[in-house]
Design a protein around this motif. Structure first.
Motif, short mmCIF file in Angstrom:
data_model
loop_
_atom_site.label_atom_id
_atom_site.label_comp_id
_atom_site.label_asym_id
_atom_site.label_seq_id
_atom_site.Cartn_x
_atom_site.Cartn_y
_atom_site.Cartn_z
N THR A 1 -4.70 1.14 6.46
CA THR A 1 -5.33 0.22 5.53
C THR A 1 -5.01 -1.21 5.90
OG1 THR A 1 -5.10 1.88 3.78
CG2 THR A 1 -5.58 -0.37 3.09
N SER B 1 -8.03 0.00 -2.08
CA SER B 1 -6.91 -0.94 -1.96
C SER B 1 -7.23 -2.03 -0.95
CB SER B 1 -5.64 -0.21 -1.55
OG SER B 1 -5.24 0.70 -2.56
N ALA B 2 -7.85 -1.65 0.16
CA ALA B 2 -8.21 -2.63 1.18
C ALA B 2 -9.19 -3.66 0.61
CB ALA B 2 -8.82 -1.94 2.39
N LEU C 1 -10.00 7.74 0.33
CA LEU C 1 -9.60 7.69 1.73
C LEU C 1 -10.80 7.94 2.64
CD1 LEU C 1 -6.17 9.52 2.11
CD2 LEU C 1 -6.61 7.08 1.91
N VAL D 1 -7.78 5.37 5.90
CA VAL D 1 -7.89 4.07 5.23
C VAL D 1 -8.09 4.24 3.73
CG1 VAL D 1 -9.17 1.90 5.10
CG2 VAL D 1 -8.82 3.02 7.31
N ASP D 2 -7.25 3.59 2.93
CA ASP D 2 -7.41 3.53 1.49
C ASP D 2 -8.40 2.40 1.19
OD1 ASP D 2 -7.23 3.09 -1.24
OD2 ASP D 2 -5.06 3.32 -1.34
N VAL D 3 -9.67 2.74 1.09
CA VAL D 3 -10.73 1.74 0.98
C VAL D 3 -10.62 0.89 -0.29
CG1 VAL D 3 -13.23 1.38 0.85
CG2 VAL D 3 -12.28 3.03 2.47
N ILE E 1 0.84 -1.21 0.00
CA ILE E 1 0.00 0.00 0.00
C ILE E 1 0.87 1.25 0.00
CG2 ILE E 1 -1.80 1.27 1.21
CD1 ILE E 1 -2.70 -1.32 -0.10
#
Length: 272
Positions: free
Chosen positions: A52, A231-232, A223, A227-229, A34
């Motif tokens: 994340t 990517s998660a 974001l 949190v990078d939603v 990430i």
């Protein structure tokens, strides 16, 4: 963007394997990935990566725990104080990470993994031990693998600050107490959940990079808090089916091979 997310899905498969077989939960894989994916965030990349990672580890840990045989999870009975201290440390570590400079988290991650690798290589009990099955495990090992309550807060704080979940501390402790690698990795998942659940809550409430002047002022698509939603979600799409499959049909890995592979994965994560 779509190509990058597809690549992260593939990496999520590796995250699923490390979660199910080594108890990593994804932190040691997710943080470097990430951070590279969000490199354009500059100083905020590492705080976003750790936050994340907390979401990925939380979901993976819950899935892995729900898929675990209840007889193995019974080893955690009576460890409420340990779980509470892990959670308190997780919240404190995540909050500290939001106010810390990027370089401290990045190099703290590298230094911690390097120290852990040296410890596992030089001290007996992790690699150099006689192979035991569960009938030979010590009474201490049967009680959450020998993770003392007194270390709970420290484990949670360091793990959440670096975004690694805590398994890199709990698995060696459990193994040195006489637990097999397979059981130690399995028990690491619910203990990781105790750390990352409050860490994830903190990550949602606090924006990334508060320790950097002006770093938290810009709005970044995707974001939520820190949190990078996207990517998660991409990591979880790859990880969850693998976790369920490996929990239902666990491979038979010799204990010594399992331990050496764990060590090798730590080395790869430090060099990523």
């Amino acid at each position: 963007m779509l190509v990058s997310l597809a690549l992260i899905v593939l990496i999520g498969i590796a995250v699923g394997i490390t979660t199910a077989l080594f108890g990593f939960g994804g932190g040691f894989v997710a943080v470097p990935v990430i951070a590279l994916f969000d490199a354009d965030l500059g100083a905020r990349a590492i705080p976003v990566a750790t936050a994340t990672s907390a979401l990925v580890m939380l979901v993976n840990g819950i899935v892995a725990t729900a898929s675990t045989d209840h007889r193995t999870l019974a080893r955690l009975r009576g460890r409420g104080l340990l779980v509470a201290l892990l959670a308190a440390g997780g919240a404190a570590g995540a909050a500290a990470g939001r106010f810390s400079p990027e370089w401290l988290i990045r190099w703290g991650f590298v230094a911690y993994v390097a120290i852990t690798i040296a410890d596992l290589l030089l001290r007996p009990g992790f690699l150099r031990r006689t192979q035991r099955d569960e009938r030979d495990a010590t009474p201490r090992a049967r009680k959450a693998g020998g993770v003392p309550d007194s270390l709970g807060f420290g484990i949670g704080a360091v793990a959440a600050f670096l975004g690694v979940g805590g398994s890199v501390m709990t698995v060696p402790l459990m193994r040195r107490a006489g637990t097999s690698m397979a059981v130690a990795a399995t028990l690491a998942n619910p203990l990781t959940v105790a750390v990352v659940a409050p860490a994830f809550a903190v990550s949602l409430l606090l924006p990334p990079g508060l320790g950097q002047a002006g770093a938290a002022t810009a709005s970044v698509p995707g974001l939520v808090g820190s949190v990078d939603v996207p990517s998660a979600l991409a990591l979880l799409v790859g990880a969850i089916p693998v976790i369920v499959l490996l929990r239902r049909r666990p491979p038979r890995i010799p204990d010594s091979v399992h331990a050496w592979t764990y060590l090798a994965l730590l080395a790869v994560s430090a060099s990523a």
